[in-house]
Motif scaffolding. Structure first.
Motif, PDB file in Angstrom:
ATOM      1  N   THR A 157      85.321  36.173  54.447  1.00  0.00           N
ATOM      2  CA  THR A 157      84.684  37.218  53.592  1.00  0.00           C
ATOM      3  C   THR A 157      82.831  37.044  53.074  1.00  0.00           C
ATOM      4  O   THR A 157      82.995  35.542  53.987  1.00  0.00           O
ATOM      5  N   ARG A 158      82.505  37.039  52.782  1.00  0.00           N
ATOM      6  CA  ARG A 158      81.306  37.444  52.595  1.00  0.00           C
ATOM      7  C   ARG A 158      80.556  35.485  52.079  1.00  0.00           C
ATOM      8  O   ARG A 158      80.193  34.402  52.607  1.00  0.00           O
ATOM      9  N   ASP A 159      81.871  35.574  50.923  1.00  0.00           N
ATOM     10  CA  ASP A 159      81.810  34.016  50.499  1.00  0.00           C
ATOM     11  C   ASP A 159      82.099  32.680  51.381  1.00  0.00           C
ATOM     12  O   ASP A 159      81.402  31.419  51.380  1.00  0.00           O
ATOM     13  N   GLN A 160      82.897  32.811  52.247  1.00  0.00           N
ATOM     14  CA  GLN A 160      83.667  32.312  52.504  1.00  0.00           C
ATOM     15  C   GLN A 160      82.785  31.749  54.378  1.00  0.00           C
ATOM     16  O   GLN A 160      82.424  31.084  54.347  1.00  0.00           O
ATOM     17  N   TRP A 161      82.279  32.855  54.185  1.00  0.00           N
ATOM     18  CA  TRP A 161      80.930  32.830  55.734  1.00  0.00           C
ATOM     19  C   TRP A 161      80.333  32.185  55.239  1.00  0.00           C
ATOM     20  O   TRP A 161      79.360  30.987  55.617  1.00  0.00           O
ATOM     21  N   ALA A 162      79.516  32.172  53.873  1.00  0.00           N
ATOM     22  CA  ALA A 162      78.089  31.571  53.521  1.00  0.00           C
ATOM     23  C   ALA A 162      78.149  30.168  53.342  1.00  0.00           C
ATOM     24  O   ALA A 162      77.537  29.736  53.256  1.00  0.00           O
ATOM     25  N   ARG A 163      79.879  29.862  52.719  1.00  0.00           N
ATOM     26  CA  ARG A 163      79.855  28.419  52.751  1.00  0.00           C
ATOM     27  C   ARG A 163      80.467  27.520  53.666  1.00  0.00           C
ATOM     28  O   ARG A 163      79.810  26.123  53.742  1.00  0.00           O
ATOM     29  N   PHE A 164      80.501  28.370  54.525  1.00  0.00           N
ATOM     30  CA  PHE A 164      80.926  28.076  56.332  1.00  0.00           C
ATOM     31  C   PHE A 164      79.339  27.485  56.395  1.00  0.00           C
ATOM     32  O   PHE A 164      79.349  26.118  57.411  1.00  0.00           O
ATOM     33  N   ILE A 165      78.436  28.717  56.607  1.00  0.00           N
ATOM     34  CA  ILE A 165      77.087  27.894  56.888  1.00  0.00           C
ATOM     35  C   ILE A 165      76.525  27.035  56.318  1.00  0.00           C
ATOM     36  O   ILE A 165      75.468  26.394  56.861  1.00  0.00           O
ATOM     37  N   GLU A 166      76.149  27.054  55.003  1.00  0.00           N
ATOM     38  CA  GLU A 166      76.206  25.730  54.467  1.00  0.00           C
ATOM     39  C   GLU A 166      75.820  24.758  54.396  1.00  0.00           C
ATOM     40  O   GLU A 166      75.903  23.109  54.552  1.00  0.00           O
ATOM     41  N   ALA A 167      77.648  24.484  55.157  1.00  0.00           N
ATOM     42  CA  ALA A 167      78.259  23.285  55.222  1.00  0.00           C
ATOM     43  C   ALA A 167      77.767  22.877  56.783  1.00  0.00           C
ATOM     44  O   ALA A 167      77.059  21.814  56.869  1.00  0.00           O
ATOM     45  N   ILE A 168      77.851  23.864  57.862  1.00  0.00           N
ATOM     46  CA  ILE A 168      77.133  23.890  58.447  1.00  0.00           C
ATOM     47  C   ILE A 168      75.360  22.784  58.610  1.00  0.00           C
ATOM     48  O   ILE A 168      75.314  21.563  59.339  1.00  0.00           O
ATOM     49  N   ASN A 169      74.991  23.875  57.691  1.00  0.00           N
ATOM     50  CA  ASN A 169      73.216  23.709  57.944  1.00  0.00           C
ATOM     51  C   ASN A 169      72.450  22.177  57.043  1.00  0.00           C
ATOM     52  O   ASN A 169      72.117  21.358  57.218  1.00  0.00           O
ATOM     53  N   ASP A 217      75.584  19.071  57.590  1.00  0.00           N
ATOM     54  CA  ASP A 217      75.570  18.172  58.675  1.00  0.00           C
ATOM     55  C   ASP A 217      77.618  17.550  57.648  1.00  0.00           C
ATOM     56  O   ASP A 217      77.250  16.802  58.306  1.00  0.00           O
ATOM     57  N   ARG A 218      78.136  18.934  57.691  1.00  0.00           N
ATOM     58  CA  ARG A 218      79.379  18.399  56.178  1.00  0.00           C
ATOM     59  C   ARG A 218      80.340  18.311  58.236  1.00  0.00           C
ATOM     60  O   ARG A 218      81.568  17.545  57.393  1.00  0.00           O
ATOM     61  N   TYR A 219      80.185  18.756  58.795  1.00  0.00           N
ATOM     62  CA  TYR A 219      81.064  18.743  60.112  1.00  0.00           C
ATOM     63  C   TYR A 219      80.843  17.408  60.333  1.00  0.00           C
ATOM     64  O   TYR A 219      82.107  17.493  61.499  1.00  0.00           O
ATOM     65  N   ARG A 220      79.574  16.753  59.684  1.00  0.00           N
ATOM     66  CA  ARG A 220      79.321  15.541  61.420  1.00  0.00           C
ATOM     67  C   ARG A 220      80.694  14.354  60.971  1.00  0.00           C
ATOM     68  O   ARG A 220      80.619  14.369  60.076  1.00  0.00           O
TER      69      ARG A 220
END
Length: 60
Positions: A43-55, A57-60
């Motif tokens: 969804t739009r909200d899921q995608w926005a949270r995913f991009i925010e997490a990448i930006n 560095d939450r996945y490092r």
């Protein structure tokens, strides 16, 4: 059905990357090496949270 597929900007000429397309109220993601395998949607909200997490560095 997703439209407007775009390849990840960091992939350059590399074939091993992902593509993102528009679908309904969100995004679709697929593997460029195996497009026939289908795609995942968010969804739009899921995608926005995913991009925010990448930006952030939450996945490092």
């Amino acid at each position: 059905m997703p439209t407007g597929w775009r390849k990840a900007s960091y992939s350059g000429q590399n074939a091993g990357c992902v593509e993102v397309g528009r679908v309904g109220g969100g995004a679709a993601v697929r593997d460029t090496k195996d497009r026939a395998a289908g795609y995942l949607t968010a969804t739009r909200d899921q995608w926005a949270r995913f991009i925010e997490a990448i930006n952030t560095d939450r996945y490092r």
